[in-house]
Design an enzyme around this catalytic site. Structure first.
Site, PDB file in Angstrom:
ATOM      1  CD  GLU A 130      33.010 -16.980 -26.257  1.00  0.00           C
ATOM      2  OE1 GLU A 130      31.934 -16.719 -27.065  1.00  0.00           O
ATOM      3  OE2 GLU A 130      34.147 -16.648 -26.416  1.00  0.00           O
ATOM      4  CE  LYS A 132      39.509 -15.672 -18.331  1.00  0.00           C
ATOM      5  NZ  LYS A 132      40.663 -16.578 -18.456  1.00  0.00           N
ATOM      6  CG  ASP A 134      41.666 -23.040 -16.130  1.00  0.00           C
ATOM      7  OD1 ASP A 134      42.598 -22.248 -16.483  1.00  0.00           O
ATOM      8  OD2 ASP A 134      41.617 -23.341 -14.965  1.00  0.00           O
ATOM      9  CE1 TYR A 248      36.880 -10.235 -40.834  1.00  0.00           C
ATOM     10  CE2 TYR A 248      36.934  -9.922 -43.053  1.00  0.00           C
ATOM     11  CZ  TYR A 248      36.190  -9.980 -41.998  1.00  0.00           C
ATOM     12  OH  TYR A 248      35.253  -8.944 -41.679  1.00  0.00           O
ATOM     13  CE  LYS A 339      40.108 -15.393 -13.244  1.00  0.00           C
ATOM     14  NZ  LYS A 339      41.461 -15.490 -13.798  1.00  0.00           N
ATOM     15  CB  CYS A 433      54.756 -50.772   8.689  1.00  0.00           C
ATOM     16  SG  CYS A 433      53.205 -50.351   9.022  1.00  0.00           S
ATOM     17  CB  CYS A 436      52.640 -53.407  12.125  1.00  0.00           C
ATOM     18  SG  CYS A 436      53.327 -53.709  10.573  1.00  0.00           S
ATOM     19  CB  CYS A 451      53.605 -52.317   5.504  1.00  0.00           C
ATOM     20  SG  CYS A 451      53.361 -53.536   7.027  1.00  0.00           S
ATOM     21  CB  CYS A 456      49.999 -54.439   8.913  1.00  0.00           C
ATOM     22  SG  CYS A 456      49.863 -52.548   8.928  1.00  0.00           S
TER      23      CYS A 456
HETATM   24  S1  IVH Z   1      38.518 -13.711 -25.747  1.00  0.00           S
HETATM   25  C1  IVH Z   1      40.476  -9.796 -27.517  1.00  0.00           C
HETATM   26  N1  IVH Z   1      37.222 -15.814 -25.149  1.00  0.00           N
HETATM   27  O1  IVH Z   1      41.460 -15.878 -21.093  1.00  0.00           O
HETATM   28  C2  IVH Z   1      39.800 -11.403 -27.248  1.00  0.00           C
HETATM   29  N2  IVH Z   1      39.327 -15.412 -24.048  1.00  0.00           N
HETATM   30  O2  IVH Z   1      42.262 -14.218 -19.022  1.00  0.00           O
HETATM   31  C3  IVH Z   1      40.339 -11.815 -25.813  1.00  0.00           C
HETATM   32  N3  IVH Z   1      40.243 -17.300 -22.703  1.00  0.00           N
HETATM   33  O3  IVH Z   1      43.964 -14.595 -23.100  1.00  0.00           O
HETATM   34  C4  IVH Z   1      40.281 -13.228 -25.321  1.00  0.00           C
HETATM   35  N4  IVH Z   1      38.448 -18.480 -22.759  1.00  0.00           N
HETATM   36  O4  IVH Z   1      43.484 -16.890 -23.367  1.00  0.00           O
HETATM   37  C5  IVH Z   1      38.426 -15.182 -24.988  1.00  0.00           C
HETATM   38  N5  IVH Z   1      36.151 -17.708 -24.339  1.00  0.00           N
HETATM   39  C6  IVH Z   1      37.232 -17.095 -24.584  1.00  0.00           C
HETATM   40  C7  IVH Z   1      38.264 -17.393 -23.555  1.00  0.00           C
HETATM   41  C8  IVH Z   1      39.584 -16.731 -23.479  1.00  0.00           C
HETATM   42  C9  IVH Z   1      39.590 -18.522 -22.359  1.00  0.00           C
HETATM   43  C10 IVH Z   1      41.489 -16.941 -22.181  1.00  0.00           C
HETATM   44  C11 IVH Z   1      42.313 -16.255 -23.274  1.00  0.00           C
HETATM   45  C12 IVH Z   1      42.717 -14.713 -22.686  1.00  0.00           C
HETATM   46  C13 IVH Z   1      42.701 -15.087 -21.166  1.00  0.00           C
HETATM   47  C14 IVH Z   1      42.287 -13.976 -20.383  1.00  0.00           C
END
Ligand code: IVH
Length: 693
Positions: A130, A132, A134, A248, A339, A433, A436, A451, A456
């Site tokens: 999935e 990551k 930002d 949970y 990354k 400027c 000019c 300006c 100009c």
């Molecule tokens: S899982 C134990 N999933 O990336 C679970 N993190 O560089 C660990 N982040 O601290 C996190 N998208 O803040 C997870 N789809 C995603 C994410 C994600 C962004 C961030 C998160 C984590 C950081 C690590």
């Protein structure tokens, strides 16, 4: 915490570590990493880019892996995080918020998979991949169906309580049907983000208010979470993706929900509960080879997403297997981040050039030591205006962190004052400027120096460049370089001359074959029939962007109808405020602009709104007056419609009046008009019909 001298010495160590990654002492590396963690988490003043930090961290991990006996209890690899600023109340997370291990290539991913397979004695492992996101990570706790608290990540063990701010984010439900799933309490994790659009819109608003711009969506999201006023958070249009259930507990007698056997199932459950989980974005892949291919393909797609991501997260899908693999004190062993190429870098601000735009605005442009970010070399970045320079305290010779993110234009994120040697110089803004020499002026409500010399040279050239540009008259094959060249050679002095170019002379220029001259001529001729809004936009009227130009065009027939509209009438158009109306009004009441338009008309350019429902001048010679409250149209809008079609607005009832348009609660004017037989008294609906036919 660190003295200036310590910072200098640690920065020099940082440089060594980055330059000679294979020749560093563990001790030094740990010291350097601790220092940067402090700067990032505690002082909130990072001195290196995230990417550089990751490189150092990876180096530490691999050195420690080679000599496990040298791992110390206080190594950055052995703990979750750092201590906090405590402006908001600090609360412990139910489960510590671990970080993720990073990977940058196929080899790293294969290593991760191999270790996991070995540890679980499996031939292959299924992964859920999935984005990551930002942004800024958060944890949320729901109890008895209600959101009871929200925290920042903090040091991973405890974060700052920001519930009021989180409640402002609309994609986070305030209550969820937890009890339906037999769950009494649940802690979840996610990322607060600002979409690219929300970020750009927000920066536009800041610009309009003459306030400093935000550097990137991540900073914007993170900064928003700690704002004092939750209302302001609400105005920032933040969003949140929820991607993890960290804890949970079940209501007595309840069974674990069937979906909670796999990560993909948990995303589905979160989605079903009303969260924005990456349910649609996730991808289930049955082996690491597929994951590697997906990562490569996805990096290309990165910029097509409406929000920023800095990589992908690869998670072992099966929960039982996750449990088997366990975690270190820093990250789970069942997940890894892949990354993407870094988009931040550090470089030196070497010089500043002051450029004059088409409206005379003088923009400082940073000339940087060239640096590659995300595959592109960056050597110059706009610094917007003097306030921007002062706010960020940018100085000549400063080390700066720069960022280039997708379709966001490159930005200087911040300078690093700690690295100053004492030779850095304050940036002096010119008073005249740079092109000019005219004295620069600044309006009280504006941040830009301007300006105001209409002759100009820089402005003349920039106006022509804008005129031919893609969103304006779209004269292909007539780029900036050609305009500048023709201008310098005396072949082109102003906008009308675009249409009277001497193609024989151009054909004799170096680099201009017959084909390119023909193409240019065809493109210039074709531009004469461009729709009216393009011409309005191309004229470069201040505050009139493409959208406003379209609005204006839709309300008029001939461009010079704009001469007859008052500021109030212009304000009757959608999205035209006081400032824009004032600018349009003055533009069309300046003799030299009218002359320019008439010259362009003589040269054969289209001046007419062709694809409109308005019928050309169908109210010509007729006098109108409105009375009472109109319900469908704004008064100014209705008046503008009359004038745009050749009619006139009278100020009172007289025998000259042809139509009295009567709205709700009409008063004395109606009574007076009833006494003059020649006046037609019509309703607002009649008026709309009349205009259309
Ligand atoms: S899982 C134990 N999933 O990336 C679970 N993190 O560089 C660990 N982040 O601290 C996190 N998208 O803040 C997870 N789809 C995603 C994410 C994600 C962004 C961030 C998160 C984590 C950081 C690590």
């Amino acid at each position: 915490m660190y003295t200036k001298a310590q910072i200098h010495s640690l920065q020099s160590d940082t440089k060594d570590c980055l330059q000679n990654p294979h020749n560093i002492e563990l001790e030094t590396l740990r010291k350097v990493l601790k220092f940067h963690e402090y700067q990032y988490y505690v002082a909130a003043e990072p001195l290196i880019s995230d990417y550089e930090y990751d490189v150092l961290y990876q180096q530490l991990v691999s050195l420690e892996a080679a000599s496990p006996n040298l791992i110390t209890a206080d190594s950055p690899s052995q703990r979750v995080g750092n201590s906090l600023n405590t402006n908001f109340e600090t609360l412990a997370h139910l489960v510590p918020m671990l970080s993720l291990e990073n990977s940058y290539n196929a080899e790293d991913l294969n290593d991760f998979d191999r270790k996991a397979r070995e540890s679980a004695s499996l031939e292959s492992i299924s992964y859920c991949v999935e984005p990551k996101f930002d942004g800024a990570s958060i944890s949320l706790v729901y109890e008895n169906d209600m959101l009871v608290r929200a925290c920042t990540r903090g040091d991973g063990v405890a974060g700052e309580e920001i519930t009021q701010n989180i409640r402002q984010i609309r994609s986070i439900p305030l209550s969820i049907p937890l009890s339906q799933y037999g769950i009494q309490q649940m802690e979840i994790r996610g990322e607060v983000i600002m979409s690219k659009k929300a970020f750009n819109d927000f920066n536009e608003k800041l610009k309009a208010k003459q306030l400093g711009q935000l550097a990137n969506p991540r900073n914007a999201a993170a900064g928003s979470l700690r704002m004092k006023d939750p209302k302001e958070v609400g105005e920032r249009n933040l969003d949140a993706f929820i991607y993890h259930i960290s804890y949970y507990n079940l209501t007595p007698g309840a069974e674990i929900p069937a979906l909670l056997k796999t990560h993909s199932g948990s995303l589905e459950l979160l989605w079903n509960m009303g969260f924005r989980s990456p349910q649609k974005e996730k991808k289930l892949i049955s082996n690491i080879a597929g994951v590697i291919q997906f990562c490569k393909d996805f990096e290309i797609e990165r910029d097509t997403l409406p929000y920023e991501i800095d990589g992908l997260v690869i998670k072992v899908n099966d929960f039982a297997l996750q449990e088997k693999l366990g975690m270190t004190s820093h990250h789970p062993r069942w997940a890894i981040a892949y990354k993407f190429k870094a988009r931040q870098a550090t470089t030196i601000l070497e010089n500043v050039e002051f450029q004059v735009g088409r409206t005379g605005a003088v923009t400082p442009v940073a000339k940087l030591q060239a640096v590659a970010i995300g595959g592109v070399t960056v050597s110059s970045i706009s610094m917007h205006n003097e306030e921007y320079i002062r706010e960020k305290d940018l100085r000549l010779g400063d080390t700066v962190i720069i960022e280039r993110a997708g379709d966001v234009i490159p930005q200087i994120v911040h300078s690093i004052p700690a690295l100053r040697k004492g030779t850095e110089q304050i940036i002096e803004f010119p008073t005249t400027c740079p092109v000019c020499d005219y004295t620069l002026e600044k309006e009280e409500t504006e941040a830009v120096w301007r300006c105001n010399n209409p002759d100009c040279t820089a402005q003349i050239v920039e106006r022509m460049i804008h005129f031919v540009s893609k969103d304006a008259m779209d004269i292909k094959s007539f780029g900036d370089a050609n305009i500048r060249k023709f201008y310098e050679l005396g072949l082109l002095a102003n906008i009308p001359q675009i249409y009277t170019l001497n193609y024989d002379l151009i054909g004799n220029l170096e680099g201009f074959g017959k084909k390119s001259v023909d193409n240019l001529q065809v493109a210039i001729e074709a531009s004469k029939t461009q729709p009216l809004y393009r011409l309005i936009y191309a004229l470069g009227i201040r505050f009139v962007g493409e959208t406003t130009a379209k609005t204006i065009a839709s309300h008029i027939h001939h461009i010079l109808d704009l001469q007859n509209l008052s500021e109030e009438q212009l304000q009757g158009f959608e999205d035209v405020g006081i400032k824009v109306a004032n600018s349009i009004y003055h533009y069309f009441h300046d003799a030299k602009h009218i002359e320019l338009i008439k010259t362009l008309e003589l040269l054969g350019l289209n001046m007419i709104q062709t694809n409109t429902t308005a019928v050309d001048g169908n109210l010509a010679g007729l006098n109108f007056l409105f009375t009472g409250t109109l319900t469908q149209l704004k008064r100014a809008e209705a008046e503008a419609m009359v004038e745009a079609r050749g009619g006139h607005i009278l100020s009172g009832v007289s025998s000259k009046l042809n139509y009295l348009v009567v709205g709700e609660d009409a008063g004395s004017k109606l009574e007076k008009a009833k006494k003059i037989a020649s006046i037609k008294i019509i309703t607002e609906a009649d008026f709309v019909d009349l205009v259309k036919n």
